[in-house]
Scaffold this motif. Structure first.
Motif, PDB file in Angstrom:
ATOM      1  N   GLU A 125      77.110  53.636  88.531  1.00  0.00           N
ATOM      2  CA  GLU A 125      77.200  54.357  87.277  1.00  0.00           C
ATOM      3  C   GLU A 125      75.840  54.596  86.638  1.00  0.00           C
ATOM      4  O   GLU A 125      75.757  55.150  85.545  1.00  0.00           O
ATOM      5  CB  GLU A 125      78.115  53.586  86.306  1.00  0.00           C
ATOM      6  N   GLY A 126      74.779  54.172  87.295  1.00  0.00           N
ATOM      7  CA  GLY A 126      73.444  54.395  86.773  1.00  0.00           C
ATOM      8  C   GLY A 126      73.010  53.435  85.684  1.00  0.00           C
ATOM      9  O   GLY A 126      71.893  53.550  85.171  1.00  0.00           O
ATOM     10  N   HIS A 127      73.878  52.500  85.315  1.00  0.00           N
ATOM     11  CA  HIS A 127      73.547  51.508  84.278  1.00  0.00           C
ATOM     12  C   HIS A 127      73.982  50.131  84.763  1.00  0.00           C
ATOM     13  O   HIS A 127      75.071  49.659  84.433  1.00  0.00           O
ATOM     14  CB  HIS A 127      74.251  51.852  82.958  1.00  0.00           C
ATOM     15  N   PRO A 128      73.145  49.477  85.589  1.00  0.00           N
ATOM     16  CA  PRO A 128      73.545  48.196  86.193  1.00  0.00           C
ATOM     17  C   PRO A 128      73.987  47.154  85.179  1.00  0.00           C
ATOM     18  O   PRO A 128      74.974  46.447  85.394  1.00  0.00           O
ATOM     19  CB  PRO A 128      72.273  47.754  86.936  1.00  0.00           C
ATOM     20  N   GLY A 129      73.257  47.058  84.059  1.00  0.00           N
ATOM     21  CA  GLY A 129      73.620  46.065  83.060  1.00  0.00           C
ATOM     22  C   GLY A 129      74.995  46.317  82.474  1.00  0.00           C
ATOM     23  O   GLY A 129      75.798  45.395  82.298  1.00  0.00           O
ATOM     24  N   TRP A 130      75.283  47.582  82.153  1.00  0.00           N
ATOM     25  CA  TRP A 130      76.583  47.927  81.602  1.00  0.00           C
ATOM     26  C   TRP A 130      77.687  47.707  82.624  1.00  0.00           C
ATOM     27  O   TRP A 130      78.809  47.363  82.270  1.00  0.00           O
ATOM     28  CB  TRP A 130      76.595  49.376  81.120  1.00  0.00           C
ATOM     29  N   TRP A 131      77.407  47.917  83.908  1.00  0.00           N
ATOM     30  CA  TRP A 131      78.411  47.710  84.959  1.00  0.00           C
ATOM     31  C   TRP A 131      78.901  46.271  84.939  1.00  0.00           C
ATOM     32  O   TRP A 131      80.107  46.007  84.965  1.00  0.00           O
ATOM     33  CB  TRP A 131      77.815  48.053  86.317  1.00  0.00           C
ATOM     34  N   TRP A 132      77.962  45.335  84.873  1.00  0.00           N
ATOM     35  CA  TRP A 132      78.341  43.923  84.839  1.00  0.00           C
ATOM     36  C   TRP A 132      79.109  43.598  83.563  1.00  0.00           C
ATOM     37  O   TRP A 132      80.080  42.839  83.587  1.00  0.00           O
ATOM     38  CB  TRP A 132      77.100  43.032  84.939  1.00  0.00           C
TER      39      TRP A 132
END
Length: 414
Positions: A125-132
């Motif tokens: 999704e292009g936002h690793p931190g938000w994915w987690w």
């Protein structure tokens, strides 16, 4: 010659040769009555589940009009929640939340593992931190749990974009959780202002529909939209349990509900309700139609503690569907996809393709196969509902003696 009656104490004297001391009878203590299931509500829930599966396979837009399953299911849950809130609110909310989450966790353990195995991950999704962070919604679904889009299928088993099918029903879990969390406050408002509380979600739906209210954040907007669409059904279920509908004249609901339903249907027909679209695409119309239909069904409400004679044959099936309602709802989309994929593969058999094309084109065998796969999911994953309710796990809880472990008594459900 007159007969002199014996002294009154002679009437209670023991026969000769017996002990004249009679021990007092032990006091009779009434056992607390166990909650009695309303089989009418169980029947409505079973019909709602069957209609959901049928609609998600067939896609007939008229099915949600004939029977608005989601409104019915939310109303029944609201009724049960109001009955439970006779106990302390914190205890009830914790219990209802506990019963909801383990089946979701099991779905997430299978689904997220499969998505990660096919390449879904923090960079998708292009936002690793938000994915987690968003993965936490698989644990506590205060918002929609994330899922991968556009994944390849599994040859001969799963069609493409299977994760989207798996994630389709998750909005219901999120909406249900919010209704549970809000129920103590809704019940207080219902007792203070019954009808303004019942109609407030419809007013909210109107505000969203006509642009009087705009919510820019997508996750918040989806939660508010779902509340505005089905919140009146949930609160109406609570109102039914609280006796609000019984205080109305018997003719009130049958007289007014058809007009509300007709207005909702008229609005849908004049705002894009056509082939390929359904009431869910028009939340305001859905809220009116569902509210009116649920009001009529609750107004009928015969309160069956036992099945009518003609319906007794369906007891075990209805009991099973109610015992595994969450499991069926969570897994049915994936079962439909597997059934459709397997059935479509039969076109590769030349004999069938040349001589039995009518059978391969028919959706009814797919429906039967989908329900067979749902039965497999009930056995494989349904035990999570028992653990969530602190019951002994059962493979096939249809109310039969074998399913109850030979106890001879009907198990308690909640």
């Amino acid at each position: 010659m007159s007969t002199v009656p014996p002294p009154s104490d002679a009437l209670s004297s023991p026969p000769p040769g017996t002990d004249d001391t009679i021990p007092p009878a032990p006091p009779v203590t009434a056992e607390p009555r166990k909650p009695v299931r309303d089989r009418y509500f169980d029947l409505l829930r079973a019909i709602a589940l069957f209609r959901v599966v049928l609609y998600h396979l067939m896609g007939w837009a008229w099915l949600p009009v004939v029977f608005p399953s989601m409104g019915v299911m939310f109303a029944l849950a609201g009724n049960l929640m109001a009955r439970s809130l006779k106990r302390p609110a914190v205890q009830v909310v914790r219990s209802r939340t506990r019963r909801l989450l383990p089946p979701l966790w099991l779905l997430g353990a299978v689904g997220v593992t499969g998505m990660v195995a096919q390449g879904w991950g923090p960079d998708s999704e292009g936002h690793p931190g938000w994915w987690w962070f968003h993965l936490l919604y698989w644990i506590v679904p205060l918002s929609d749990p994330p899922f991968a889009e556009g994944l390849p299928g599994v040859h001969h088993i799963l069609g493409e974009d299977w994760a989207a099918e798996l994630g389709g029903p998750l909005w219901y879990i999120r909406a249900y959780l919010w209704y549970v969390l809000l129920s103590p406050f809704l019940l207080k408002a219902l007792k203070a202002l019954p009808w303004p509380t019942i109609l407030s979600p419809v007013a909210l739906a109107a505000a969203l529909e006509f642009g009087w209210l705009h919510i820019p954040v997508a996750r918040i907007d989806s939660a508010v939209t779902d509340f505005s669409t089905f919140g009146a059904c949930w609160i109406l279920g609570m109102a039914h349990q609280q006796g609000v509908l019984r205080r109305l004249p018997r003719y009130a609901v049958p007289s007014l509900a058809p007009f509300v339903a007709a207005f909702g249907l008229w609005y849908a027909l004049t705002h894009g309700f056509e082939e390929g679209h359904d009431l869910d695409d028009i939340p305001f119309a859905q809220s009116l139609w569902s509210l009116a239909t649920v009001a009529l069904l609750l107004n009928i409400s015969p309160s069956w503690t036992e099945w009518p004679r003609r319906l007794r044959r369906w007891d075990r099936l209805v009991t099973l569907l109610n015992s595994r309602a969450v499991t069926i709802y969570l897994w049915h989309n994936l079962c439909i996809l597997v059934a459709a994929t397997v059935w479509d593969d039969l076109w590769s058999i030349d004999t069938l393709a040349d001589h039995e094309a009518w059978l391969l084109e028919s959706p009814w065998p797919v429906l039967a196969l989908a329900w067979a796969l749902i039965a497999v999911c009930i056995v494989a994953f349904g035990w999570a509902e028992d653990l969530a309710a602190k019951r002994k796990p059962r493979l096939w809880p249809d109310g039969s003696v074998a399913a109850r472990g030979g106890t001879g008594g009907r198990r308690r459900q909640g």
